[in-house]
Write an enzyme that holds these catalytic residues in place. Structure first.
Site, PDB file in Angstrom:
ATOM      1  N   HIS A 333       0.854  -1.187   0.000  1.00 50.24           N
ATOM      2  CA  HIS A 333       0.000   0.000   0.000  1.00 50.24           C
ATOM      3  C   HIS A 333       0.885   1.230   0.000  1.00 50.24           C
ATOM      4  CE1 HIS A 333      -2.953   2.985   1.453  1.00 50.24           C
ATOM      5  NE2 HIS A 333      -3.838   2.196   0.905  1.00 50.24           N
ATOM      6  N   ASP A 392      -7.963  -4.465  -0.607  1.00 51.39           N
ATOM      7  CA  ASP A 392      -8.392  -5.013  -1.900  1.00 51.39           C
ATOM      8  C   ASP A 392      -8.054  -6.493  -2.042  1.00 51.39           C
ATOM      9  OD1 ASP A 392      -9.434  -2.597  -3.011  1.00 51.39           O
ATOM     10  OD2 ASP A 392      -7.386  -1.894  -3.272  1.00 51.39           O
TER      11      ASP A 392
END
Length: 475
Positions: A333, A392
């Site tokens: 991320h 995700d």
């Protein structure tokens, strides 16, 4: 089926290809370094450039010890409330949390029972579209892309609002609440229309229910028999909560601030945010995760064999298989390193839903990849920076288990994030004041004007910018 568009409308002709070469001049990367440009508005450390202030949410990925930034388990706060406490609260009380979260983001405090009841009533009443909107707008020109349908519907709602241009806080709040309530309706109706006209499926349009939560209404509207389990609705509700907000710097929320600062209307602002979220670098990541795992399942014979799975992940990182990008999607991320609190909050419910759906083997594969992928990524990059699963990584798997079509994965994100966008729009209107207008340095040389008859045709030649003295900044 829909009539095909005229060829010239969508065809890229050789003439256009040739013309495109004239506008493809690239500024060399070292020139950005020369002018200390923070590309992507990010520092060399990966930290975002500070461009504003917000009270809406806070993302924590490191602590400072002895003046050094030390990575820590990720934390996410909505209006000062830790996301883990927020989620734990409504789960413990067996309530749906998205509406409560939306109230918190908009008004800066957790609602009382009466405030939440009144807020749910307002959202329920706003779930009705204008008369004939579905027939005249959604069904007249269905799109293959649901984000396109959603953005177009939002822009068209401008025409149904007698006070569309009023940007006073009470009016903007009314508009935002209506859009929050209508996003699930617009999304599902857009998909049903697409499935009918493009896929030849039966068309059915259910009416939203005022007494159902946002998550329940999505499943109720989407399924032909209106049926769903309590666990399905609660897991989808959790996904909405976790996607509702993530700081002011993410691309679509920053877009909301930028467009709001110009003084434009709510519908144009939210349509711009939708256009940002539509980009695969932002809202479509979970689709790539699903596609990657489908590829892994096809090419790895034994999903429980760690060595075989690890070997295939190495091939992915070496750009030998899957899409050739060299990325293990869902891992890592821009902000979090050690852990993404949203992924951790979701993982337990993913396991429970996998048992209900009989997909335990698939869940075990996800869990195995989550464990070994960071090791392979760090080894490939020769980096000490920690890598972990982001939200995700699991959200696409959840949507697949819920039977949601892939076309709705990014719109579901939008259904959640409209709450955060609305809070940030109001914050910008109240606290901003100035139009957001950063500077761009012009690095092109000055050219002499040449008379038309004396000009030579051809592709624009590359200019050595290093030899160009630049003394101007265009803002």
């Amino acid at each position: 089926m829909l009539q095909e568009m005229p060829m010239m409308f969508s065809e890229t002709t050789p003439e256009i290809v040739e013309l495109s070469e004239k506008c493809s001049h690239k500024i060399p990367p070292h020139v950005y370094d020369r002018y200390s440009v923070k590309r992507g508005l990010r520092e060399d450390t990966g930290e975002g450039v500070l461009v504003g202030l917000t009270e809406i949410s806070k993302v924590v990925s490191y602590i400072v010890e002895d003046r050094a930034m030390v990575p820590c388990d990720g934390r996410l706060y909505f209006r000062g409330v830790n996301i883990n406490d927020l989620v734990g609260g409504f789960i413990k009380e067996k309530r749906f949390g998205f509406e409560e979260t939306t109230y918190l983001l908009l008004f800066g405090k957790l609602p009382t029972k009466e405030e939440l009841k009144s807020f749910n009533r307002i959202l329920g009443e706003y779930r009705q579209l204008p008369t004939n909107f579905v027939r005249d707008i959604i069904m007249k020109a269905p799109s293959k892309d649901m984000m396109n349908t959603l953005a177009r519907s939002v822009l068209t709602l401008f025409s149904y609002d007698d006070n569309a241009l009023d940007i006073s806080v009470p009016n903007v709040l009314r508009q935002c609440l209506q859009l929050i309530a209508l996003f699930p309706i617009l999304t599902v109706y857009g998909y049903q229309t697409y499935a009918h006209f493009y896929e030849g499926q039966s068309l059915f349009i259910h009416s939203p229910q005022e007494d159902l939560s946002t998550a329940e209404n999505i499943l109720y509207l989407l399924r032909k028999d209106n049926q769903y389990t309590e666990l399905e609705a609660r897991v989808l509700d959790l996904c909405l909560v976790l996607h509702a907000e993530h700081g002011g710097g993410n691309n679509s929320t920053f877009t909301t601030h930028v467009v709001t600062s110009s003084g434009t209307d709510t519908y144009s602002t939210i349509a711009a945010a939708l256009s940002s979220l539509k980009g695969p670098k932002h809202g479509g990541a979970n689709i790539k995760v699903i596609q990657m795992f489908e590829d892994i399942k096809k090419n790895v014979k034994d999903w429980t064999d760690e060595d075989e799975v690890r070997a295939y992940l190495k091939k992915i990182l070496n750009k030998e298989v899957f899409d050739g990008a060299g990325l293990i999607y869902g891992m890592g991320h821009a902000i979090y390193s050690i852990s993404d609190p949203r992924a951790k909050a979701l993982e337990g419910f993913v396991k429970e839903l996998a048992f209900e759906k009989g997909l335990v083997e698939e869940y075990a594969l996800y869990h195995l990849v989550e464990r070994i992928a960071p090791e392979e990524i760090k080894a490939k990059r020769n980096s000490k920076r920690e890598v972990s699963a982001n939200v995700d990584f699991y959200s696409g798997f959840v949507y697949a288990m819920l039977g949601l079509p892939v076309e709705l994965y990014t719109p579901i994100f939008a259904i959640a994030r409209i709450s955060g966008w609305s809070a940030h729009r109001i914050e910008e209107l109240v606290s901003g004041g100035k139009i957001i207008r950063p500077a761009y340095a012009n690095v092109a040389p000055h050219l002499d004007y040449v008379a038309l008859d004396e000009r030579e045709s051809g592709v624009r030649e590359a200019v050595s910018i290093d030899q160009t003295k630049v003394d101007e900044v265009s803002d």
